[in-house]
Design a protein around this motif. Structure first.
Motif, PDB file in Angstrom:
ATOM      1  N   GLY A 206       0.793  -1.231   0.000  1.00 11.18           N
ATOM      2  CA  GLY A 206       0.000   0.000   0.000  1.00 11.18           C
ATOM      3  C   GLY A 206       0.824   1.280   0.000  1.00 11.18           C
ATOM      4  O   GLY A 206       0.331   2.336  -0.379  1.00 11.18           O
ATOM      5  N   GLU A 207       2.112   1.175   0.401  1.00 11.70           N
ATOM      6  CA  GLU A 207       2.969   2.390   0.368  1.00 11.70           C
ATOM      7  C   GLU A 207       3.021   2.938  -1.049  1.00 11.70           C
ATOM      8  O   GLU A 207       3.199   4.129  -1.262  1.00 11.70           O
ATOM      9  N   GLY A 208       2.850   2.034  -2.011  1.00 11.92           N
ATOM     10  CA  GLY A 208       2.899   2.431  -3.422  1.00 11.92           C
ATOM     11  C   GLY A 208       1.750   3.349  -3.821  1.00 11.92           C
ATOM     12  O   GLY A 208       1.743   3.890  -4.929  1.00 11.92           O
ATOM     13  N   LEU A 209       0.792   3.529  -2.919  1.00 11.78           N
ATOM     14  CA  LEU A 209      -0.344   4.416  -3.248  1.00 11.78           C
ATOM     15  C   LEU A 209       0.032   5.894  -3.160  1.00 11.78           C
ATOM     16  O   LEU A 209      -0.729   6.757  -3.603  1.00 11.78           O
ATOM     17  N   LEU A 210       1.192   6.171  -2.548  1.00 12.37           N
ATOM     18  CA  LEU A 210       1.547   7.564  -2.270  1.00 12.37           C
ATOM     19  C   LEU A 210       1.375   8.469  -3.498  1.00 12.37           C
ATOM     20  O   LEU A 210       0.679   9.490  -3.440  1.00 12.37           O
ATOM     21  N   ASN A 211       1.972   8.058  -4.598  1.00 13.01           N
ATOM     22  CA  ASN A 211       1.915   8.926  -5.775  1.00 13.01           C
ATOM     23  C   ASN A 211       0.517   8.985  -6.379  1.00 13.01           C
ATOM     24  O   ASN A 211       0.094  10.031  -6.864  1.00 13.01           O
ATOM     25  N   ASP A 212      -0.209   7.860  -6.331  1.00  7.72           N
ATOM     26  CA  ASP A 212      -1.593   7.860  -6.860  1.00  7.72           C
ATOM     27  C   ASP A 212      -2.444   8.844  -6.065  1.00  7.72           C
ATOM     28  O   ASP A 212      -3.213   9.627  -6.626  1.00  7.72           O
ATOM     29  N   ILE A 213      -2.310   8.782  -4.739  1.00 10.67           N
ATOM     30  CA  ILE A 213      -3.138   9.650  -3.894  1.00 10.67           C
ATOM     31  C   ILE A 213      -2.769  11.116  -4.132  1.00 10.67           C
ATOM     32  O   ILE A 213      -3.641  11.978  -4.284  1.00 10.67           O
ATOM     33  N   ARG A 214      -1.480  11.373  -4.216  1.00  9.18           N
ATOM     34  CA  ARG A 214      -1.041  12.757  -4.463  1.00  9.18           C
ATOM     35  C   ARG A 214      -1.596  13.259  -5.795  1.00  9.18           C
ATOM     36  O   ARG A 214      -2.099  14.379  -5.887  1.00  9.18           O
ATOM     37  N   ARG A 215      -1.484  12.405  -6.812  1.00  4.61           N
ATOM     38  CA  ARG A 215      -1.927  12.806  -8.153  1.00  4.61           C
ATOM     39  C   ARG A 215      -3.438  13.085  -8.156  1.00  4.61           C
ATOM     40  O   ARG A 215      -3.907  14.100  -8.653  1.00  4.61           O
ATOM     41  N   PHE A 216      -4.196  12.161  -7.568  1.00  3.81           N
ATOM     42  CA  PHE A 216      -5.662  12.339  -7.471  1.00  3.81           C
ATOM     43  C   PHE A 216      -5.985  13.669  -6.775  1.00  3.81           C
ATOM     44  O   PHE A 216      -6.847  14.424  -7.193  1.00  3.81           O
ATOM     45  N   ALA A 217      -5.276  13.920  -5.651  1.00  2.00           N
ATOM     46  CA  ALA A 217      -5.573  15.122  -4.851  1.00  2.00           C
ATOM     47  C   ALA A 217      -5.221  16.385  -5.634  1.00  2.00           C
ATOM     48  O   ALA A 217      -5.977  17.369  -5.621  1.00  2.00           O
ATOM     49  N   LEU A 218      -4.101  16.347  -6.332  1.00  2.00           N
ATOM     50  CA  LEU A 218      -3.681  17.549  -7.080  1.00  2.00           C
ATOM     51  C   LEU A 218      -4.621  17.831  -8.251  1.00  2.00           C
ATOM     52  O   LEU A 218      -4.819  18.986  -8.627  1.00  2.00           O
ATOM     53  N   THR A 219      -5.219  16.786  -8.803  1.00  2.00           N
ATOM     54  CA  THR A 219      -6.193  16.999  -9.881  1.00  2.00           C
ATOM     55  C   THR A 219      -7.414  17.717  -9.313  1.00  2.00           C
ATOM     56  O   THR A 219      -7.987  18.613  -9.937  1.00  2.00           O
ATOM     57  N   GLN A 220      -7.796  17.322  -8.108  1.00  2.00           N
ATOM     58  CA  GLN A 220      -8.965  17.958  -7.474  1.00  2.00           C
ATOM     59  C   GLN A 220      -8.630  19.378  -7.019  1.00  2.00           C
ATOM     60  O   GLN A 220      -9.427  20.291  -7.171  1.00  2.00           O
ATOM     61  N   ASN A 221      -7.445  19.555  -6.436  1.00  2.00           N
ATOM     62  CA  ASN A 221      -7.041  20.862  -5.915  1.00  2.00           C
ATOM     63  C   ASN A 221      -5.541  21.053  -6.167  1.00  2.00           C
ATOM     64  O   ASN A 221      -4.717  20.522  -5.417  1.00  2.00           O
ATOM     65  N   ARG A 228       1.110  16.741   3.639  1.00  2.00           N
ATOM     66  CA  ARG A 228       0.217  16.368   4.749  1.00  2.00           C
ATOM     67  C   ARG A 228      -0.152  14.885   4.715  1.00  2.00           C
ATOM     68  O   ARG A 228      -0.793  14.383   5.633  1.00  2.00           O
ATOM     69  N   LEU A 229       0.204  14.203   3.646  1.00  2.00           N
ATOM     70  CA  LEU A 229      -0.161  12.786   3.496  1.00  2.00           C
ATOM     71  C   LEU A 229       0.922  11.874   4.078  1.00  2.00           C
ATOM     72  O   LEU A 229       2.110  12.027   3.777  1.00  2.00           O
ATOM     73  N   LYS A 230       0.485  10.924   4.936  1.00  2.00           N
ATOM     74  CA  LYS A 230       1.432   9.922   5.457  1.00  2.00           C
ATOM     75  C   LYS A 230       0.792   8.549   5.251  1.00  2.00           C
ATOM     76  O   LYS A 230      -0.396   8.380   5.523  1.00  2.00           O
ATOM     77  N   ILE A 231       1.586   7.590   4.795  1.00  2.00           N
ATOM     78  CA  ILE A 231       1.051   6.239   4.595  1.00  2.00           C
ATOM     79  C   ILE A 231       1.840   5.262   5.455  1.00  2.00           C
ATOM     80  O   ILE A 231       3.073   5.284   5.456  1.00  2.00           O
ATOM     81  N   ILE A 232       1.115   4.409   6.170  1.00  2.00           N
ATOM     82  CA  ILE A 232       1.783   3.344   6.939  1.00  2.00           C
ATOM     83  C   ILE A 232       1.257   2.010   6.401  1.00  2.00           C
ATOM     84  O   ILE A 232       0.071   1.697   6.556  1.00  2.00           O
TER      85      ILE A 232
END
Ligand code: PLP
Length: 304
Positions: A206-221, A228-232
């Motif tokens: 799941g650590e591999g989600l970091l870039n997906d989540i960032r990309r999704f968030a940046l598309t929205q805003n 501010r995102l931390k993944i464990i």
């Protein structure tokens, strides 16, 4: 609804570490599409209506929370829900798929290899010919409209925290990461007070989600502060849908401490378990934590 969460850890430990924890009960929202489900689907259903679609087609496994919610609500939008289901259909449908069909949905079993190929498979190309006017939504409802719905949800949740003091960290599960991306993209008016988003993935790697989540968030805003995102990723318990005895016992223990609260076995249980471990390790000192219950209780139908 937000209320304090009683952990299995001693209160003295939490006091020593200056940790406060509360839970937002997303599982009590929207009877037919609880937790994150309504939020990921609502703009998609609206878009399907605007497009004049007669069907909404999406993907999921035989116990998918997403398909279950889609089946429950699509017809109220005058849209027929269609599910591409991972793997063969068993002669006896799972309770999730049975509900889907009962609600008027149509099932298309998909070989795993086709399922993996997603929108690029020949199978999907054929279905596109068969349903030329359908609206398509990826697995989990995780597209930009799903992220937008979760960003709006974050604003609704934040409005409810106003009288409870600041929560500097929101804690949430992830499958595709769309929900946490919506939370990350939400920023308070006083931007610097926006909470950190702490994510515990339900899947291995799941650590591999970091870039997906960032990309999704940046598309929205585009102004999202992605730091501010931390993944464990250490608390997947063997991977998606795995429920080892230790986690099962933990769920029961937490339920006995919080009788009105049930965690789901695939997502939220791993979050709370992981959170306790991280507290003990000293990684969450001085945090005011808001755990988001993302629903998924129908998922228990896949377990004895
Ligand atoms: C109950 C529950 N919680 C959390 C998630 C993870 O959401 P996401 O895929 O947006 O990361 C899902 C999957 O949609 C879910 O069903």
């Amino acid at each position: 609804m937000i209320h304090p969460l009683i952990l299995t850890l001693e209160n003295t430990l939490l006091n020593e570490k200056n940790i406060r924890i509360a839970i937002y009960r997303g599982d009590l929202e929207h009877e037919k599409a609880p937790g994150n489900k309504w939020h990921k689907l609502k703009f998609n259903l609206e878009a399907a209506k605007v497009q004049g679609a007669k069907q909404l087609i999406s993907f999921g496994g035989p116990y998918s929370n997403h398909l279950h919610a889609l089946g429950n609500i699509a017809l109220s939008f005058d849209i027929t829900p269609i599910a591409i289901v991972r793997g063969e259909l068993q002669p006896k449908l799972t309770p999730t798929l049975r509900d889907f069909v009962k609600a008027g949905g149509v099932l298309w079993p998909s070989k795993r290899i086709d399922y993996k190929a997603g929108m690029d498979s020949e199978f999907v190309a054929n279905l596109k010919n068969y349903y030329p006017d359908a609206y398509w939504v990826p697995e989990g409802g995780s597209n930009s409209l799903g992220v937008q719905g979760c960003c709006d949800w974050a604003q609704e949740i934040d409005a409810q925290t106003k009288t409870l003091g600041e929560f500097n960290t929101w804690v949430v599960s992830a499958g595709t990461g769309a929900t946490s991306a919506g939370f990350l993209a939400y920023e308070k008016i006083e931007k610097n007070n926006s909470p950190d988003i702490l994510v515990f993935p339900a899947l291995k790697g799941g650590e591999g989600l970091l870039n997906d989540i960032r990309r999704f968030a940046l598309t929205q805003n585009p102004n999202t502060d992605i730091e501010r995102l931390k993944i464990i990723g250490d608390y997947h318990h063997g991977g998606y849908a795995k429920l080892p005895q230790g986690l099962k016992d933990y769920i029961e223990k937490l339920h006995s401490l919080n009788p009105g609260l049930q965690l789901d076995p695939v997502y939220t249980a791993k979050v709370v378990y992981g959170l306790e471990q991280e507290i003990v390790k000293g990684n969450l000192d001085n945090k005011n934590l808001l755990l988001i219950h993302t629903g998924g209780l129908q998922g228990w139908s896949g377990y004895q």
